[in-house]
Design a protein around this motif. Structure first.
Motif, PDB file in Angstrom:
ATOM      1  N   ARG A   1     -45.993 -46.685  21.297  1.00 16.72           N
ATOM      2  CA  ARG A   1     -45.707 -47.285  19.990  1.00 16.72           C
ATOM      3  C   ARG A   1     -46.644 -48.464  19.725  1.00 16.72           C
ATOM      4  O   ARG A   1     -46.864 -49.303  20.608  1.00 16.72           O
ATOM      5  CB  ARG A   1     -44.256 -47.746  19.922  1.00 16.72           C
ATOM      6  CG  ARG A   1     -43.921 -48.517  18.649  1.00 16.72           C
ATOM      7  CD  ARG A   1     -42.434 -48.690  18.469  1.00 16.72           C
ATOM      8  NE  ARG A   1     -42.135 -49.637  17.400  1.00 16.72           N
ATOM      9  CZ  ARG A   1     -40.983 -49.680  16.737  1.00 16.72           C
ATOM     10  NH1 ARG A   1     -40.013 -48.821  17.040  1.00 16.72           N
ATOM     11  NH2 ARG A   1     -40.777 -50.572  15.789  1.00 16.72           N
ATOM     12  N   HIS A   2     -47.158 -48.530  18.497  1.00 14.50           N
ATOM     13  CA  HIS A   2     -48.038 -49.617  18.076  1.00 14.50           C
ATOM     14  C   HIS A   2     -47.461 -50.251  16.810  1.00 14.50           C
ATOM     15  O   HIS A   2     -47.012 -49.537  15.904  1.00 14.50           O
ATOM     16  CB  HIS A   2     -49.445 -49.087  17.770  1.00 14.50           C
ATOM     17  CG  HIS A   2     -50.160 -48.547  18.974  1.00 14.50           C
ATOM     18  ND1 HIS A   2     -51.132 -49.254  19.636  1.00 14.50           N
ATOM     19  CD2 HIS A   2     -50.022 -47.378  19.644  1.00 14.50           C
ATOM     20  CE1 HIS A   2     -51.587 -48.532  20.645  1.00 14.50           C
ATOM     21  NE2 HIS A   2     -50.923 -47.390  20.678  1.00 14.50           N
ATOM     22  N   GLU A   3     -47.494 -51.564  16.735  1.00 15.01           N
ATOM     23  CA  GLU A   3     -46.946 -52.266  15.585  1.00 15.01           C
ATOM     24  C   GLU A   3     -48.027 -52.468  14.517  1.00 15.01           C
ATOM     25  O   GLU A   3     -49.181 -52.767  14.820  1.00 15.01           O
ATOM     26  CB  GLU A   3     -46.369 -53.627  16.006  1.00 15.01           C
ATOM     27  CG  GLU A   3     -45.281 -53.525  17.069  1.00 15.01           C
ATOM     28  CD  GLU A   3     -44.117 -52.628  16.663  1.00 15.01           C
ATOM     29  OE1 GLU A   3     -43.785 -52.584  15.452  1.00 15.01           O
ATOM     30  OE2 GLU A   3     -43.540 -51.969  17.552  1.00 15.01           O
ATOM     31  N   LEU A   4     -47.617 -52.305  13.265  1.00 16.14           N
ATOM     32  CA  LEU A   4     -48.569 -52.415  12.157  1.00 16.14           C
ATOM     33  C   LEU A   4     -49.133 -53.825  12.029  1.00 16.14           C
ATOM     34  O   LEU A   4     -50.262 -54.009  11.551  1.00 16.14           O
ATOM     35  CB  LEU A   4     -47.886 -52.000  10.846  1.00 16.14           C
ATOM     36  CG  LEU A   4     -47.354 -50.574  10.790  1.00 16.14           C
ATOM     37  CD1 LEU A   4     -46.735 -50.304   9.426  1.00 16.14           C
ATOM     38  CD2 LEU A   4     -48.454 -49.558  11.093  1.00 16.14           C
ATOM     39  N   ALA A   5     -48.362 -54.826  12.431  1.00 19.25           N
ATOM     40  CA  ALA A   5     -48.828 -56.211  12.321  1.00 19.25           C
ATOM     41  C   ALA A   5     -50.085 -56.456  13.149  1.00 19.25           C
ATOM     42  O   ALA A   5     -50.885 -57.346  12.829  1.00 19.25           O
ATOM     43  CB  ALA A   5     -47.716 -57.171  12.763  1.00 19.25           C
ATOM     44  N   ALA A   6     -50.268 -55.677  14.205  1.00 16.73           N
ATOM     45  CA  ALA A   6     -51.479 -55.800  15.017  1.00 16.73           C
ATOM     46  C   ALA A   6     -52.573 -54.863  14.515  1.00 16.73           C
ATOM     47  O   ALA A   6     -53.764 -55.184  14.585  1.00 16.73           O
ATOM     48  CB  ALA A   6     -51.160 -55.497  16.481  1.00 16.73           C
ATOM     49  N   ILE A   7     -52.172 -53.706  13.994  1.00 21.08           N
ATOM     50  CA  ILE A   7     -53.154 -52.710  13.563  1.00 21.08           C
ATOM     51  C   ILE A   7     -53.886 -53.140  12.308  1.00 21.08           C
ATOM     52  O   ILE A   7     -55.120 -53.027  12.216  1.00 21.08           O
ATOM     53  CB  ILE A   7     -52.461 -51.350  13.315  1.00 21.08           C
ATOM     54  CG1 ILE A   7     -52.026 -50.745  14.648  1.00 21.08           C
ATOM     55  CG2 ILE A   7     -53.397 -50.388  12.574  1.00 21.08           C
ATOM     56  CD1 ILE A   7     -51.255 -49.457  14.491  1.00 21.08           C
ATOM     57  N   ARG A   8     -53.164 -53.661  11.329  1.00 22.93           N
ATOM     58  CA  ARG A   8     -53.779 -53.890  10.019  1.00 22.93           C
ATOM     59  C   ARG A   8     -54.941 -54.884  10.050  1.00 22.93           C
ATOM     60  O   ARG A   8     -56.023 -54.569   9.521  1.00 22.93           O
ATOM     61  CB  ARG A   8     -52.725 -54.311   8.993  1.00 22.93           C
ATOM     62  CG  ARG A   8     -53.319 -54.478   7.603  1.00 22.93           C
ATOM     63  CD  ARG A   8     -52.279 -54.549   6.520  1.00 22.93           C
ATOM     64  NE  ARG A   8     -52.888 -54.540   5.203  1.00 22.93           N
ATOM     65  CZ  ARG A   8     -52.212 -54.428   4.067  1.00 22.93           C
ATOM     66  NH1 ARG A   8     -50.890 -54.330   4.076  1.00 22.93           N
ATOM     67  NH2 ARG A   8     -52.849 -54.418   2.911  1.00 22.93           N
ATOM     68  N   PRO A   9     -54.776 -56.082  10.624  1.00 18.32           N
ATOM     69  CA  PRO A   9     -55.920 -57.013  10.597  1.00 18.32           C
ATOM     70  C   PRO A   9     -57.140 -56.475  11.347  1.00 18.32           C
ATOM     71  O   PRO A   9     -58.275 -56.701  10.919  1.00 18.32           O
ATOM     72  CB  PRO A   9     -55.366 -58.282  11.263  1.00 18.32           C
ATOM     73  CG  PRO A   9     -54.118 -57.869  11.958  1.00 18.32           C
ATOM     74  CD  PRO A   9     -53.579 -56.709  11.208  1.00 18.32           C
ATOM     75  N   ALA A  10     -56.905 -55.751  12.429  1.00 15.12           N
ATOM     76  CA  ALA A  10     -58.037 -55.193  13.177  1.00 15.12           C
ATOM     77  C   ALA A  10     -58.739 -54.120  12.348  1.00 15.12           C
ATOM     78  O   ALA A  10     -59.979 -54.051  12.319  1.00 15.12           O
ATOM     79  CB  ALA A  10     -57.547 -54.616  14.498  1.00 15.12           C
ATOM     80  N   PHE A  11     -57.948 -53.289  11.666  1.00 15.42           N
ATOM     81  CA  PHE A  11     -58.540 -52.235  10.834  1.00 15.42           C
ATOM     82  C   PHE A  11     -59.325 -52.837   9.679  1.00 15.42           C
ATOM     83  O   PHE A  11     -60.448 -52.402   9.376  1.00 15.42           O
ATOM     84  CB  PHE A  11     -57.424 -51.324  10.315  1.00 15.42           C
ATOM     85  CG  PHE A  11     -57.889 -50.329   9.287  1.00 15.42           C
ATOM     86  CD1 PHE A  11     -58.627 -49.217   9.662  1.00 15.42           C
ATOM     87  CD2 PHE A  11     -57.586 -50.503   7.944  1.00 15.42           C
ATOM     88  CE1 PHE A  11     -59.068 -48.295   8.715  1.00 15.42           C
ATOM     89  CE2 PHE A  11     -58.018 -49.585   6.992  1.00 15.42           C
ATOM     90  CZ  PHE A  11     -58.764 -48.479   7.379  1.00 15.42           C
ATOM     91  N   GLU A  12     -58.748 -53.844   9.017  1.00 15.99           N
ATOM     92  CA  GLU A  12     -59.423 -54.434   7.857  1.00 15.99           C
ATOM     93  C   GLU A  12     -60.670 -55.214   8.260  1.00 15.99           C
ATOM     94  O   GLU A  12     -61.613 -55.339   7.472  1.00 15.99           O
ATOM     95  CB  GLU A  12     -58.439 -55.302   7.090  1.00 15.99           C
ATOM     96  CG  GLU A  12     -57.335 -54.458   6.422  1.00 15.99           C
ATOM     97  CD  GLU A  12     -56.319 -55.297   5.664  1.00 15.99           C
ATOM     98  OE1 GLU A  12     -56.251 -56.527   5.913  1.00 15.99           O
ATOM     99  OE2 GLU A  12     -55.587 -54.718   4.839  1.00 15.99           O
ATOM    100  N   ALA A  13     -60.691 -55.712   9.476  1.00 12.94           N
ATOM    101  CA  ALA A  13     -61.869 -56.450   9.945  1.00 12.94           C
ATOM    102  C   ALA A  13     -62.997 -55.517  10.371  1.00 12.94           C
ATOM    103  O   ALA A  13     -64.175 -55.790  10.122  1.00 12.94           O
ATOM    104  CB  ALA A  13     -61.477 -57.356  11.112  1.00 12.94           C
ATOM    105  N   SER A  14     -62.644 -54.394  10.994  1.00  9.32           N
ATOM    106  CA  SER A  14     -63.671 -53.516  11.566  1.00  9.32           C
ATOM    107  C   SER A  14     -63.952 -52.278  10.731  1.00  9.32           C
ATOM    108  O   SER A  14     -65.049 -51.706  10.813  1.00  9.32           O
ATOM    109  CB  SER A  14     -63.239 -53.065  12.963  1.00  9.32           C
ATOM    110  OG  SER A  14     -62.122 -52.183  12.880  1.00  9.32           O
ATOM    111  N   GLY A  15     -62.954 -51.831   9.959  1.00  7.83           N
ATOM    112  CA  GLY A  15     -63.087 -50.589   9.218  1.00  7.83           C
ATOM    113  C   GLY A  15     -62.976 -49.354  10.083  1.00  7.83           C
ATOM    114  O   GLY A  15     -63.189 -48.231   9.616  1.00  7.83           O
TER     115      GLY A  15
END
Length: 251
Positions: free
Chosen positions: A139-153
């Protein structure tokens, strides 16, 4: 028409009072009252941000990137959504021991937010409030996924096995959770009142559950703003908002 609706709501509560085991089956209609958009309303943001089919998600990095972009756009549409009267009413049935569980087609987590324990919410189409690894199930939490995704694409990869990470919803073409479906079928067989709330009953196999309950002898109530194909076999059909119809339970 208003008098007829009020009479139907009164009959609903009389049926609820007589029932020993109530299974609630919810669809998008209960959550639209909380501001969560549904798929079929004209102009729905889901039409612009359609979920990516499972096969494409698995096979294509570009599809995974687009799926996550659309996921966060949709999350922003109902970021402030909270349980409404309908959710709280059904939670009351569970808390009072009159309902063994809620079966839902929704992915918004609002039943849990209304106070229903996680093990008493059967999510047939998954949950959009977190993500899982398709390889190892972590399980992965969205609070950690979103900033990393928006920073790296870049689409997220699992911290445990580097496998692809996907929102924990069931996408088109993805296998239904068989354990959840089996449990829902068992509840449909055992209940004496099956209450449909806010579902158009067009998505199968989930829409077979009211049929199973009715054939087993349970009373079937359909509470939905629009007609459904199963209205003819229902013991009671109510055309009303779920909050208005269920408010007495929530008070």
């Amino acid at each position: 028409m208003q008098d007829e609706t009020e009479d139907a709501i009164a009959e609903l509560h009389a049926m609820l009072d007589r029932a020993d085991s109530i299974v609630s089956f919810t669809g998008a209609g209960i959550s639209t009252e909380s501001g969560v958009p549904d798929f079929r309303t004209p102009g729905s943001p889901w039409m612009v941000n359609k979920p990516i089919p499972f096969e494409a998600f698995v096979q294509s990095r570009e599809a995974r990137i687009e799926a996550w972009r659309r996921k966060f756009v949709m999350d922003d549409h109902y970021r402030d959504a909270a349980p409404n009267i309908g959710h709280r009413a059904l939670a009351r049935l569970v808390a009072d021991g009159r309902s063994p569980a809620i079966v839902t087609q929704n992915i918004d987590g609002l039943h849990q937010a209304s106070g229903v324990p996680e093990d008493k919410v059967i999510e047939l189409h998954g949950n959009g409030t977190y993500a899982t690894c398709l390889s190892c199930g972590w399980r992965h939490e969205l609070a950690a996924i979103r900033p990393a995704f928006e920073a790296s694409g870049e689409p997220p990869a699992c911290i445990m096995c580097a496998g692809p990470v996907k929102s924990a919803t069931i996408s088109f073409g993805q296998a239904m959770p068989q354990q959840h479906m089996m449990r829902a079928q068992e509840l449909a067989l055992e209940c004496d009142l099956f209450l449909v709330v806010g579902s158009s009953l067009v998505v199968y196999p989930a829409a077979t559950l009211p049929i199973i309950a009715r054939r087993q002898g349970a009373k079937l109530v359909i509470l939905n703003r629009e007609p459904t194909d199963l209205d003819p076999i229902a013991d009671l059909v109510i055309r009303a908002e779920s909050g208005a119809a269920l408010a007495r339970l929530a008070s």
